[in-house]
Design a protein around this motif. Sequence first.
Motif, PDB file in Angstrom:
ATOM      1  N   THR A  70      38.825  41.808  35.397  1.00  0.00           N
ATOM      2  CA  THR A  70      37.413  41.773  35.797  1.00  0.00           C
ATOM      3  C   THR A  70      37.063  40.440  36.441  1.00  0.00           C
ATOM      4  O   THR A  70      36.375  40.389  37.474  1.00  0.00           O
ATOM      5  CB  THR A  70      36.512  42.020  34.579  1.00  0.00           C
ATOM      6  OG1 THR A  70      36.841  43.279  33.972  1.00  0.00           O
ATOM      7  CG2 THR A  70      35.047  42.027  34.981  1.00  0.00           C
ATOM      8  N   ALA A  71      37.558  39.343  35.855  1.00  0.00           N
ATOM      9  CA  ALA A  71      37.321  38.018  36.431  1.00  0.00           C
ATOM     10  C   ALA A  71      37.920  37.930  37.824  1.00  0.00           C
ATOM     11  O   ALA A  71      37.296  37.391  38.750  1.00  0.00           O
ATOM     12  CB  ALA A  71      37.917  36.947  35.518  1.00  0.00           C
ATOM     13  N   TYR A  72      39.123  38.465  37.992  1.00  0.00           N
ATOM     14  CA  TYR A  72      39.775  38.452  39.305  1.00  0.00           C
ATOM     15  C   TYR A  72      38.922  39.183  40.334  1.00  0.00           C
ATOM     16  O   TYR A  72      38.727  38.696  41.462  1.00  0.00           O
ATOM     17  CB  TYR A  72      41.148  39.105  39.192  1.00  0.00           C
ATOM     18  CG  TYR A  72      41.833  39.340  40.528  1.00  0.00           C
ATOM     19  CD1 TYR A  72      42.451  38.299  41.213  1.00  0.00           C
ATOM     20  CD2 TYR A  72      41.842  40.611  41.092  1.00  0.00           C
ATOM     21  CE1 TYR A  72      43.060  38.510  42.436  1.00  0.00           C
ATOM     22  CE2 TYR A  72      42.457  40.840  42.312  1.00  0.00           C
ATOM     23  CZ  TYR A  72      43.064  39.788  42.990  1.00  0.00           C
ATOM     24  OH  TYR A  72      43.660  40.006  44.201  1.00  0.00           O
ATOM     25  N   HIS A  73      38.398  40.337  39.959  1.00  0.00           N
ATOM     26  CA  HIS A  73      37.576  41.120  40.887  1.00  0.00           C
ATOM     27  C   HIS A  73      36.301  40.369  41.271  1.00  0.00           C
ATOM     28  O   HIS A  73      35.944  40.301  42.451  1.00  0.00           O
ATOM     29  CB  HIS A  73      37.223  42.464  40.245  1.00  0.00           C
ATOM     30  CG  HIS A  73      36.182  43.230  40.999  1.00  0.00           C
ATOM     31  ND1 HIS A  73      36.398  43.759  42.252  1.00  0.00           N
ATOM     32  CD2 HIS A  73      34.886  43.547  40.668  1.00  0.00           C
ATOM     33  CE1 HIS A  73      35.313  44.378  42.676  1.00  0.00           C
ATOM     34  NE2 HIS A  73      34.377  44.255  41.739  1.00  0.00           N
ATOM     35  N   ILE A  74      35.627  39.801  40.294  1.00  0.00           N
ATOM     36  CA  ILE A  74      34.362  39.124  40.565  1.00  0.00           C
ATOM     37  C   ILE A  74      34.576  37.859  41.398  1.00  0.00           C
ATOM     38  O   ILE A  74      33.829  37.590  42.344  1.00  0.00           O
ATOM     39  CB  ILE A  74      33.651  38.789  39.234  1.00  0.00           C
ATOM     40  CG1 ILE A  74      33.163  40.078  38.563  1.00  0.00           C
ATOM     41  CG2 ILE A  74      32.474  37.831  39.469  1.00  0.00           C
ATOM     42  CD1 ILE A  74      32.536  39.878  37.212  1.00  0.00           C
ATOM     43  N   PRO A  97      31.514  38.677  28.937  1.00  0.00           N
ATOM     44  CA  PRO A  97      32.429  38.065  29.914  1.00  0.00           C
ATOM     45  C   PRO A  97      31.994  38.281  31.362  1.00  0.00           C
ATOM     46  O   PRO A  97      32.175  37.400  32.203  1.00  0.00           O
ATOM     47  CB  PRO A  97      33.761  38.778  29.633  1.00  0.00           C
ATOM     48  CG  PRO A  97      33.670  39.185  28.203  1.00  0.00           C
ATOM     49  CD  PRO A  97      32.226  39.550  27.986  1.00  0.00           C
ATOM     50  N   VAL A  98      31.415  39.443  31.662  1.00  0.00           N
ATOM     51  CA  VAL A  98      30.976  39.718  33.038  1.00  0.00           C
ATOM     52  C   VAL A  98      29.915  38.711  33.458  1.00  0.00           C
ATOM     53  O   VAL A  98      29.973  38.137  34.562  1.00  0.00           O
ATOM     54  CB  VAL A  98      30.428  41.155  33.151  1.00  0.00           C
ATOM     55  CG1 VAL A  98      29.914  41.424  34.562  1.00  0.00           C
ATOM     56  CG2 VAL A  98      31.502  42.166  32.789  1.00  0.00           C
ATOM     57  N   MET A  99      28.942  38.473  32.602  1.00  0.00           N
ATOM     58  CA  MET A  99      27.891  37.505  32.917  1.00  0.00           C
ATOM     59  C   MET A  99      28.454  36.097  33.014  1.00  0.00           C
ATOM     60  O   MET A  99      28.065  35.311  33.885  1.00  0.00           O
ATOM     61  CB  MET A  99      26.791  37.591  31.859  1.00  0.00           C
ATOM     62  CG  MET A  99      26.133  38.951  31.755  1.00  0.00           C
ATOM     63  SD  MET A  99      24.793  39.005  30.555  1.00  0.00           S
ATOM     64  CE  MET A  99      23.590  37.941  31.334  1.00  0.00           C
ATOM     65  N   LEU A 100      29.380  35.774  32.118  1.00  0.00           N
ATOM     66  CA  LEU A 100      29.985  34.441  32.141  1.00  0.00           C
ATOM     67  C   LEU A 100      30.738  34.210  33.448  1.00  0.00           C
ATOM     68  O   LEU A 100      30.596  33.149  34.075  1.00  0.00           O
ATOM     69  CB  LEU A 100      30.935  34.285  30.951  1.00  0.00           C
ATOM     70  CG  LEU A 100      31.708  32.964  30.875  1.00  0.00           C
ATOM     71  CD1 LEU A 100      30.751  31.799  30.717  1.00  0.00           C
ATOM     72  CD2 LEU A 100      32.704  33.004  29.720  1.00  0.00           C
ATOM     73  N   PHE A 101      31.518  35.195  33.866  1.00  0.00           N
ATOM     74  CA  PHE A 101      32.276  35.056  35.120  1.00  0.00           C
ATOM     75  C   PHE A 101      31.335  34.868  36.299  1.00  0.00           C
ATOM     76  O   PHE A 101      31.610  34.063  37.203  1.00  0.00           O
ATOM     77  CB  PHE A 101      33.160  36.288  35.345  1.00  0.00           C
ATOM     78  CG  PHE A 101      34.181  36.523  34.263  1.00  0.00           C
ATOM     79  CD1 PHE A 101      34.731  35.468  33.555  1.00  0.00           C
ATOM     80  CD2 PHE A 101      34.600  37.812  33.955  1.00  0.00           C
ATOM     81  CE1 PHE A 101      35.675  35.681  32.558  1.00  0.00           C
ATOM     82  CE2 PHE A 101      35.542  38.034  32.966  1.00  0.00           C
ATOM     83  CZ  PHE A 101      36.074  36.974  32.264  1.00  0.00           C
ATOM     84  N   PHE A 110      28.268  44.346  39.239  1.00  0.00           N
ATOM     85  CA  PHE A 110      28.068  45.719  38.798  1.00  0.00           C
ATOM     86  C   PHE A 110      29.377  46.511  38.800  1.00  0.00           C
ATOM     87  O   PHE A 110      29.670  47.233  37.845  1.00  0.00           O
ATOM     88  CB  PHE A 110      27.026  46.408  39.680  1.00  0.00           C
ATOM     89  CG  PHE A 110      25.645  45.848  39.514  1.00  0.00           C
ATOM     90  CD1 PHE A 110      24.840  46.252  38.454  1.00  0.00           C
ATOM     91  CD2 PHE A 110      25.151  44.901  40.393  1.00  0.00           C
ATOM     92  CE1 PHE A 110      23.571  45.726  38.283  1.00  0.00           C
ATOM     93  CE2 PHE A 110      23.881  44.374  40.233  1.00  0.00           C
ATOM     94  CZ  PHE A 110      23.089  44.782  39.176  1.00  0.00           C
ATOM     95  N   SER A 111      30.150  46.377  39.881  1.00  0.00           N
ATOM     96  CA  SER A 111      31.448  47.060  39.906  1.00  0.00           C
ATOM     97  C   SER A 111      32.385  46.452  38.871  1.00  0.00           C
ATOM     98  O   SER A 111      33.185  47.159  38.239  1.00  0.00           O
ATOM     99  CB  SER A 111      32.068  46.994  41.307  1.00  0.00           C
ATOM    100  OG  SER A 111      32.113  45.658  41.790  1.00  0.00           O
ATOM    101  N   GLY A 112      32.289  45.126  38.666  1.00  0.00           N
ATOM    102  CA  GLY A 112      33.086  44.485  37.631  1.00  0.00           C
ATOM    103  C   GLY A 112      32.671  44.940  36.237  1.00  0.00           C
ATOM    104  O   GLY A 112      33.513  45.173  35.369  1.00  0.00           O
ATOM    105  N   GLY A 113      31.363  45.075  36.018  1.00  0.00           N
ATOM    106  CA  GLY A 113      30.873  45.565  34.742  1.00  0.00           C
ATOM    107  C   GLY A 113      31.309  46.988  34.468  1.00  0.00           C
ATOM    108  O   GLY A 113      31.668  47.345  33.338  1.00  0.00           O
ATOM    109  N   LEU A 114      31.294  47.824  35.514  1.00  0.00           N
ATOM    110  CA  LEU A 114      31.769  49.205  35.388  1.00  0.00           C
ATOM    111  C   LEU A 114      33.226  49.244  34.959  1.00  0.00           C
ATOM    112  O   LEU A 114      33.596  49.950  34.006  1.00  0.00           O
ATOM    113  CB  LEU A 114      31.580  49.936  36.717  1.00  0.00           C
ATOM    114  CG  LEU A 114      32.167  51.348  36.820  1.00  0.00           C
ATOM    115  CD1 LEU A 114      31.494  52.284  35.829  1.00  0.00           C
ATOM    116  CD2 LEU A 114      32.026  51.884  38.255  1.00  0.00           C
TER     117      LEU A 114
END
Length: 268
Positions: free
Chosen positions: A123-127, A16-20, A137-141
Motif C-alpha cells: 500500500t505504501a508503495y502504491h501511494i 497506515p494509509v493516512m500515515l503514508f 482511496f485506491s490504496g485504502g481499498l
Amino acid sequence: FMLGLMVKPQMLIMGPVMLFAFIKDIIKGDTQKELIILLRCIATVVVVAAVIIVPFSVKQTDVLWLPKLMFNTTTQYPYASINAYNFYALLGANWLDDTQNGIAGISYYTIGNAAIVLVSALTAYHIFKSKERQAIFSGGLFMIWGIFMFAHSMHERYLYPVIALAFMCYILFKDKRYLMLMGAGSAVLLVNSVMALNELHLMGFIPKVIIVSAASLLTFMLCAYITFTRAPMPEPEGKALPEGDVSEPPEPHKGMPAFIRIADRRGE
C-alpha cells in the motif's frame, strides 16, 4: 478517524494509509506547511479523543483502562478466521485456533501478522509511487481488502468498507473496472454474510465455503491488478498547467491535509 477508532478499534486498519499519505505530503510538498497541518490534525485528534474519553473515565480506577479495553477487544477472537471466507477459510481454517500451524508449519497468527506487514508495504508503495492525491482511496481499498483476505481473526463484516471505497474510486478515476469490483465484492460479501448468519460455525473443508473463499480471493486479485496497473488519469483537455510556483493549493483548500484535496492542481 478518531471517532471511528473510539467506536471500533479495528479502524486502526486505515491508520497506515493516512500515515503514508501524510509522510508523502511532507516529503514531496511544502515540508514546513505540511508539518503544521499535521500538528493541527494531531491536536484535533487529541481534543476529539478527550471529549469522548473523559466522561467515561470519571469512575475508572485504572489509568490504562482504555488501552486494555481496546487490546482485549482486538484479541478476544484468537482464530485464523471467524466466518470471513478468505485465504484461511480456503485452507479449511475457519474457526481454527490461530496458534495452530498452517503453511510450512508456521502458525496462522504469525502468517497473519506477516501478511499485515506485506499488505501495508505494498500500500505504501502504491501511494508513494502514484502522482495522484486520490491514490489514498485506491490504496485504502487495496489495504482493507488485503487485510481481510490475509490477516488472521477476520470477520465477514470487515469487507463492508471496500464496497464504498470501490465506488469512490470509480467516481475519482472514471475506471469502470471499479464498478466491477464493487459488484463482485458486494456479491461475495452478501453470500458470505448469509452463510455466516445461517451456519455460524462451519469448520473444515466444506465445498460451499471453499467456493465462496475462492471467489473472494479471485476478486481481491482483480483489485490488486487494477490497483497496480491502472493508468494515471489523463490531463484535462483545454486546460494548461499553471505557470510558476504551484506548491500552494487553491484558496478553498487551504488548511486541509494535502492528501484529501480531491481537486488537483491540474483542474477538476
